[in-house]
Design a protein around this motif. Structure first.
Motif, mmCIF file in Angstrom:
data_model
loop_
_atom_site.group_PDB
_atom_site.id
_atom_site.type_symbol
_atom_site.label_atom_id
_atom_site.label_comp_id
_atom_site.label_asym_id
_atom_site.label_seq_id
_atom_site.Cartn_x
_atom_site.Cartn_y
_atom_site.Cartn_z
ATOM 1 N N GLN A 16 -54.183 11.172 -50.160
ATOM 2 C CA GLN A 16 -55.499 11.334 -50.775
ATOM 3 C C GLN A 16 -56.570 10.538 -50.047
ATOM 4 N N TYR A 17 -56.145 9.621 -49.188
ATOM 5 C CA TYR A 17 -57.102 8.854 -48.389
ATOM 6 C C TYR A 17 -57.169 9.375 -46.957
ATOM 7 N N GLY A 18 -56.482 10.486 -46.713
ATOM 8 C CA GLY A 18 -56.529 11.095 -45.394
ATOM 9 C C GLY A 18 -55.713 10.369 -44.347
ATOM 10 N N GLY A 19 -54.731 9.582 -44.762
ATOM 11 C CA GLY A 19 -53.988 8.793 -43.796
ATOM 12 C C GLY A 19 -52.572 9.252 -43.547
ATOM 13 N N SER A 20 -52.109 10.309 -44.224
ATOM 14 C CA SER A 20 -50.710 10.700 -44.100
ATOM 15 C C SER A 20 -50.376 11.217 -42.699
ATOM 16 N N GLU A 21 -51.331 11.857 -42.017
ATOM 17 C CA GLU A 21 -51.070 12.371 -40.684
ATOM 18 C C GLU A 21 -50.864 11.255 -39.678
ATOM 19 N N LYS A 22 -51.411 10.083 -39.963
ATOM 20 C CA LYS A 22 -51.285 8.951 -39.050
ATOM 21 C C LYS A 22 -50.065 8.092 -39.364
ATOM 22 N N ALA A 23 -49.279 8.507 -40.353
ATOM 23 C CA ALA A 23 -48.162 7.691 -40.809
ATOM 24 C C ALA A 23 -46.868 7.974 -40.054
ATOM 25 N N LYS A 24 -46.910 8.808 -39.049
ATOM 26 C CA LYS A 24 -45.712 9.131 -38.292
ATOM 27 C C LYS A 24 -45.145 7.871 -37.644
ATOM 28 N N VAL A 36 -52.342 1.259 -44.800
ATOM 29 C CA VAL A 36 -53.569 1.587 -44.050
ATOM 30 C C VAL A 36 -53.812 0.540 -42.968
ATOM 31 N N ALA A 37 -53.664 -0.739 -43.335
ATOM 32 C CA ALA A 37 -53.872 -1.814 -42.357
ATOM 33 C C ALA A 37 -52.855 -1.735 -41.226
ATOM 34 N N LEU A 38 -51.610 -1.369 -41.547
ATOM 35 C CA LEU A 38 -50.577 -1.240 -40.520
ATOM 36 C C LEU A 38 -50.900 -0.099 -39.569
ATOM 37 N N ILE A 39 -51.299 1.033 -40.116
ATOM 38 C CA ILE A 39 -51.644 2.189 -39.288
ATOM 39 C C ILE A 39 -52.830 1.870 -38.372
ATOM 40 N N GLU A 40 -53.776 1.108 -38.892
ATOM 41 C CA GLU A 40 -54.980 0.764 -38.119
ATOM 42 C C GLU A 40 -54.785 -0.450 -37.224
ATOM 43 N N GLY A 41 -53.611 -1.058 -37.251
ATOM 44 C CA GLY A 41 -53.331 -2.181 -36.375
ATOM 45 C C GLY A 41 -53.892 -3.506 -36.836
ATOM 46 N N ARG A 42 -54.222 -3.627 -38.125
ATOM 47 C CA ARG A 42 -54.799 -4.862 -38.650
ATOM 48 C C ARG A 42 -53.765 -5.781 -39.279
ATOM 49 N N THR A 43 -52.510 -5.372 -39.285
ATOM 50 C CA THR A 43 -51.429 -6.224 -39.783
ATOM 51 C C THR A 43 -50.179 -5.938 -38.970
ATOM 52 N N ASP A 44 -49.294 -6.916 -38.885
ATOM 53 C CA ASP A 44 -48.062 -6.750 -38.123
ATOM 54 C C ASP A 44 -46.991 -6.026 -38.923
ATOM 55 N N ALA A 45 -47.048 -6.131 -40.244
ATOM 56 C CA ALA A 45 -46.102 -5.447 -41.124
ATOM 57 C C ALA A 45 -46.748 -5.284 -42.489
ATOM 58 N N ALA A 46 -46.270 -4.301 -43.243
ATOM 59 C CA ALA A 46 -46.819 -4.035 -44.568
ATOM 60 C C ALA A 46 -45.758 -4.299 -45.635
ATOM 61 N N MET A 47 -46.222 -4.662 -46.816
ATOM 62 C CA MET A 47 -45.346 -4.825 -47.986
ATOM 63 C C MET A 47 -45.582 -3.636 -48.907
ATOM 64 N N ILE A 48 -44.512 -2.974 -49.332
ATOM 65 C CA ILE A 48 -44.635 -1.893 -50.303
ATOM 66 C C ILE A 48 -43.657 -2.129 -51.444
ATOM 67 N N SER A 49 -43.914 -1.470 -52.571
ATOM 68 C CA SER A 49 -43.062 -1.685 -53.748
ATOM 69 C C SER A 49 -42.634 -0.371 -54.380
ATOM 70 N N ALA A 50 -42.454 0.657 -53.565
ATOM 71 C CA ALA A 50 -41.906 1.944 -54.007
ATOM 72 C C ALA A 50 -41.308 2.618 -52.783
ATOM 73 N N ASP A 51 -40.672 3.774 -52.984
ATOM 74 C CA ASP A 51 -40.127 4.505 -51.853
ATOM 75 C C ASP A 51 -41.225 4.821 -50.849
ATOM 76 N N LEU A 52 -40.894 4.763 -49.569
ATOM 77 C CA LEU A 52 -41.884 5.031 -48.526
ATOM 78 C C LEU A 52 -42.450 6.442 -48.647
ATOM 79 N N GLU A 53 -41.591 7.406 -48.995
ATOM 80 C CA GLU A 53 -42.077 8.787 -49.119
ATOM 81 C C GLU A 53 -43.159 8.894 -50.183
ATOM 82 N N GLY A 54 -42.938 8.206 -51.323
ATOM 83 C CA GLY A 54 -43.936 8.239 -52.381
ATOM 84 C C GLY A 54 -45.224 7.552 -51.987
ATOM 85 N N GLU A 55 -45.115 6.461 -51.263
ATOM 86 C CA GLU A 55 -46.312 5.746 -50.820
ATOM 87 C C GLU A 55 -47.114 6.585 -49.826
ATOM 88 N N VAL A 56 -46.420 7.276 -48.928
ATOM 89 C CA VAL A 56 -47.113 8.119 -47.955
ATOM 90 C C VAL A 56 -47.780 9.304 -48.648
#
Length: 284
Positions: A121-129, A96-116
């Motif tokens: 459910q937070y309404g952010g998948s459309e902005k994840a392109k 969310v912070a990456l999409i909104e420009g509040r961080t330079d990079a994000a850390m995730i701990s699962a497949d990107l598809e699963g995280e997206v």
């Protein structure tokens, strides 16, 4: 697909050294300092944007942070020739912070598809392109139980049955006659996303005795106190707490990745390369 994942391991990181220049030169420096400042201005390849990239904001997965950064951040910073401002909350909040420009990079701990998918459910998948994931290292998920629980082996099918609410007592699994308490983090964490991918997918968790907690550390604390608890947490936290693990017939792994919006900047690329090198040297 607009989601991209780069799976390869980097073998080396850039050794280019960036040159810093001060906004002003104190008079007491004299001619030598003045010449150094002018040299920094006129050297080819040195720009104000390169200087700005010396410090990076990194936000997201607590698993990524505890596995890689907690003990090795200074090594990564030295190799990448930058400083990190780290906020460890959850994979989803990093995205969310990456999409909104509040961080330079994000850390995730699962497949990107699963995280997206979780992001939807937070309404952010459309902005994840345009999100791109760069895998750094993998870490095994741990299923921790209380020391009083004699069960030490379960199939992933049994784990799925617990999550769906079909198995509710340890007696059904060869243990004591005690209700099962499933302890997990709230939705949005990479650990739970990884377990879902191997068990129930997007189906709801219907365990009748379910505890959803804020962080994996809380999960471990509850399992240590509750005889009937089984918790989903990071391997290093479970081992640090001295809790026994339940072995599964198949491992559940988390992909610890750095995510960017589009192609990574030169500074983020150096971070990715350095993190991979440190992971190979100290975690494998």
């Amino acid at each position: 697909m607009w989601l991209h994942a780069e799976e390869g391991r980097a073998l080396s990181c850039s050794s280019d050294r960036q040159i810093h220049r001060s906004a002003s030169v104190p008079r007491r420096c004299g001619v030598a300092c003045l010449l150094l400042a002018l040299l920094a201005v006129t050297l080819p390849g040195v720009s104000s944007s390169a200087v700005a990239e010396d410090r990076l904001r990194l936000q997201g997965s607590t698993t990524f942070n505890s596995t890689l950064l907690a003990g090795h951040q200074s090594r990564i910073e030295r190799r990448a020739q930058l400083k990190l401002d780290v906020i460890a909350n959850k994979s989803i909040w990093g995205l969310v912070a990456l999409i909104e420009g509040r961080t330079d990079a994000a850390m995730i701990s699962a497949d990107l598809e699963g995280e997206v998918a979780a992001l939807a459910q937070y309404g952010g998948s459309e902005k994840a392109k345009g999100l791109r994931a760069f895998e750094i290292v993998r870490s095994r998920v741990s299923f921790a139980v209380n020391p009083a629980n004699p069960v030490r082996e379960l199939t992933l099918a049994a784990i799925a049955g617990i999550m769906r609410g079909e198995i509710v007592n340890w007696k059904s699994l060869g243990g004591l006659d005690h209700p099962i308490r499933l302890v997990v983090v709230r939705e949005g964490g990479g650990t739970l996303v990884a377990v879902r991918g191997k068990t129930i997918g997007d189906a709801p968790i219907k365990a009748p005795n379910l505890s959803r907690l804020e962080s994996p550390r809380h999960v471990v604390a509850v399992v240590a106190q509750e005889p009937g608890a089984i918790g989903v947490a990071q391997l290093n936290l479970v081992r640090k707490a001295g809790l026994p693990e339940v072995e599964t017939d198949q491992p559940v792994e988390q992909r610890l990745s750095i995510v960017t919006m589009g192609d990574p900047s030169p500074a983020v690329r150096r971070l990715i390369d350095a993190a991979r090198m440190v992971a190979v040297e100290h975690l494998m």
